[in-house]
Design a protein around this motif. Sequence first.
Motif, short mmCIF file in Angstrom:
data_model
loop_
_atom_site.label_atom_id
_atom_site.label_comp_id
_atom_site.label_asym_id
_atom_site.label_seq_id
_atom_site.Cartn_x
_atom_site.Cartn_y
_atom_site.Cartn_z
N ILE A 106 2.19 1.73 -3.55
CA ILE A 106 1.17 2.29 -4.44
C ILE A 106 1.01 3.78 -4.20
N GLN A 148 0.83 -1.20 0.00
CA GLN A 148 0.00 0.00 0.00
C GLN A 148 0.87 1.25 0.00
N GLN A 164 -1.09 -4.14 -6.98
CA GLN A 164 -2.53 -4.31 -6.75
C GLN A 164 -2.94 -5.77 -6.87
#
Length: 110
Positions: A22, A19, A58
Amino acid sequence: MKSDAERKAQLLARLGQLQARIETIEDELVSHSDRDWEEMAIEREDDEVLEDLGQSAQAEIRMIQAALARIEAGSYGDCAYCGERISEQRLDILPATPFCKDHARAADRR
């Protein structure tokens, strides 16, 4: 043999890393301000690489979320295809895998 709680902690740690990756990628993608054509072309190439990395992250996040759901359901470590126990060695390397070694090969061919 690692417990489900240890596997869950490992998966959650990896989820946090992905996360953060990203977020970094998203920040980089919106930060471009160069108007020079040559630099814009280079940035576009870089953006394509970043987008690929983001998509890969993802996909791994989805696998981790599915593995966490299997932990909660009590089916973590069982092959989603045959129901047999996935080897500890395989889970050490691929903690989010839903398949035993034999059925992972079959899933890759599909």
